[in-house]
Design a protein around this motif. Structure first.
Motif, PDB file in Angstrom:
ATOM      1  N   GLN A  32      20.807 -37.189  24.309  1.00  0.00           N
ATOM      2  CA  GLN A  32      21.916 -37.344  23.366  1.00  0.00           C
ATOM      3  C   GLN A  32      22.638 -38.677  23.530  1.00  0.00           C
ATOM      4  O   GLN A  32      23.203 -39.195  22.584  1.00  0.00           O
ATOM      5  CB  GLN A  32      22.895 -36.172  23.480  1.00  0.00           C
ATOM      6  CG  GLN A  32      22.404 -34.957  22.752  1.00  0.00           C
ATOM      7  CD  GLN A  32      23.535 -34.011  22.403  1.00  0.00           C
ATOM      8  OE1 GLN A  32      24.700 -34.250  22.687  1.00  0.00           O
ATOM      9  NE2 GLN A  32      23.178 -32.914  21.774  1.00  0.00           N
ATOM     10  N   TRP A  33      22.599 -39.275  24.710  1.00  0.00           N
ATOM     11  CA  TRP A  33      23.228 -40.584  24.899  1.00  0.00           C
ATOM     12  C   TRP A  33      22.602 -41.624  23.961  1.00  0.00           C
ATOM     13  O   TRP A  33      23.296 -42.493  23.443  1.00  0.00           O
ATOM     14  CB  TRP A  33      23.119 -41.040  26.357  1.00  0.00           C
ATOM     15  CG  TRP A  33      21.726 -41.439  26.748  1.00  0.00           C
ATOM     16  CD1 TRP A  33      20.762 -40.647  27.293  1.00  0.00           C
ATOM     17  CD2 TRP A  33      21.129 -42.720  26.576  1.00  0.00           C
ATOM     18  NE1 TRP A  33      19.611 -41.357  27.475  1.00  0.00           N
ATOM     19  CE2 TRP A  33      19.807 -42.631  27.045  1.00  0.00           C
ATOM     20  CE3 TRP A  33      21.578 -43.935  26.085  1.00  0.00           C
ATOM     21  CZ2 TRP A  33      18.928 -43.713  27.025  1.00  0.00           C
ATOM     22  CZ3 TRP A  33      20.703 -45.016  26.064  1.00  0.00           C
ATOM     23  CH2 TRP A  33      19.399 -44.900  26.540  1.00  0.00           C
ATOM     24  N   ARG A  36      23.918 -40.977  20.446  1.00  0.00           N
ATOM     25  CA  ARG A  36      25.322 -41.401  20.304  1.00  0.00           C
ATOM     26  C   ARG A  36      25.443 -42.908  20.088  1.00  0.00           C
ATOM     27  O   ARG A  36      26.411 -43.370  19.502  1.00  0.00           O
ATOM     28  CB  ARG A  36      26.129 -40.968  21.529  1.00  0.00           C
ATOM     29  CG  ARG A  36      26.301 -39.473  21.625  1.00  0.00           C
ATOM     30  CD  ARG A  36      27.177 -39.082  22.827  1.00  0.00           C
ATOM     31  NE  ARG A  36      27.073 -37.682  23.143  1.00  0.00           N
ATOM     32  CZ  ARG A  36      27.623 -36.695  22.447  1.00  0.00           C
ATOM     33  NH1 ARG A  36      28.326 -36.971  21.380  1.00  0.00           N
ATOM     34  NH2 ARG A  36      27.462 -35.431  22.823  1.00  0.00           N
ATOM     35  N   ASP A  39      25.816 -43.808  16.344  1.00  0.00           N
ATOM     36  CA  ASP A  39      26.850 -43.099  15.589  1.00  0.00           C
ATOM     37  C   ASP A  39      27.499 -44.061  14.594  1.00  0.00           C
ATOM     38  O   ASP A  39      27.878 -45.172  14.942  1.00  0.00           O
ATOM     39  CB  ASP A  39      27.909 -42.528  16.538  1.00  0.00           C
ATOM     40  CG  ASP A  39      28.865 -41.582  15.836  1.00  0.00           C
ATOM     41  OD1 ASP A  39      28.605 -41.213  14.678  1.00  0.00           O
ATOM     42  OD2 ASP A  39      29.874 -41.211  16.458  1.00  0.00           O
ATOM     43  N   PRO A  57      26.597 -34.744  18.649  1.00  0.00           N
ATOM     44  CA  PRO A  57      27.174 -35.836  17.869  1.00  0.00           C
ATOM     45  C   PRO A  57      27.236 -35.441  16.389  1.00  0.00           C
ATOM     46  O   PRO A  57      26.378 -34.709  15.896  1.00  0.00           O
ATOM     47  CB  PRO A  57      26.187 -36.991  18.086  1.00  0.00           C
ATOM     48  CG  PRO A  57      25.419 -36.636  19.303  1.00  0.00           C
ATOM     49  CD  PRO A  57      25.392 -35.155  19.372  1.00  0.00           C
TER      50      PRO A  57
END
Length: 135
Positions: A32-33, A36, A39, A57
């Motif tokens: 998920q980093w 992100r 974004d 996110p």
């Protein structure tokens, strides 16, 4: 036998714009980093394995199988990486060497799919092909 996980971020044209890898025991939500980082710049479609209990996110869209046909692009790219770049036959004894092979493959993939320049269809879809480079 040892395996690994590969996470690819793809531009709508099919180019790899971000990637990371981890050992096989790491869950998908670990990446998920990477999601992100984009974004506000792009929507990310993924399977439900990327869902995290502590929150996803806002630009991550979790898709049930067959829900978003746009995910076919990801399947096409993975197929080309497997068949042309021999992506499932990485047999390095050290993790750093395996990561280097993955980095090389992603860079070569981006060059090869642009070899004849992108020629989008009227719909805006860019056909990806690099079969001529398969040895």
């Amino acid at each position: 036998m040892v395996g690994g996980n590969l996470c690819l971020l793809l531009h709508p044209s099919g180019l790899v714009v971000g990637w990371d890898c981890a050992t096989a025991h790491v869950p998908d939500k670990t990446f998920q980093w990477l999601i992100r980082q984009v974004d506000g710049r792009m929507m990310v479609l993924s399977d439900t394995g990327f869902h995290a209990a502590e929150g996803d996110p806002s630009h991550l869209k979790l898709c049930q199988r067959g829900a978003w046909q746009d995910r076919r692009l990801g399947e096409t790219v993975l197929s080309m990486l497997t068949l042309v770049m021999h992506g499932k036959k990485v047999m390095h004894r050290g993790w750093a060497y395996g990561q280097a092979r993955l980095a090389f493959s992603r860079a070569a993939f981006n060059v090869l799919v642009q070899w004849h320049a992108f020629q989008p269809h009227a719909s805006g879809c860019v056909p990806l092909s690099m079969a001529e480079f398969s040895l």
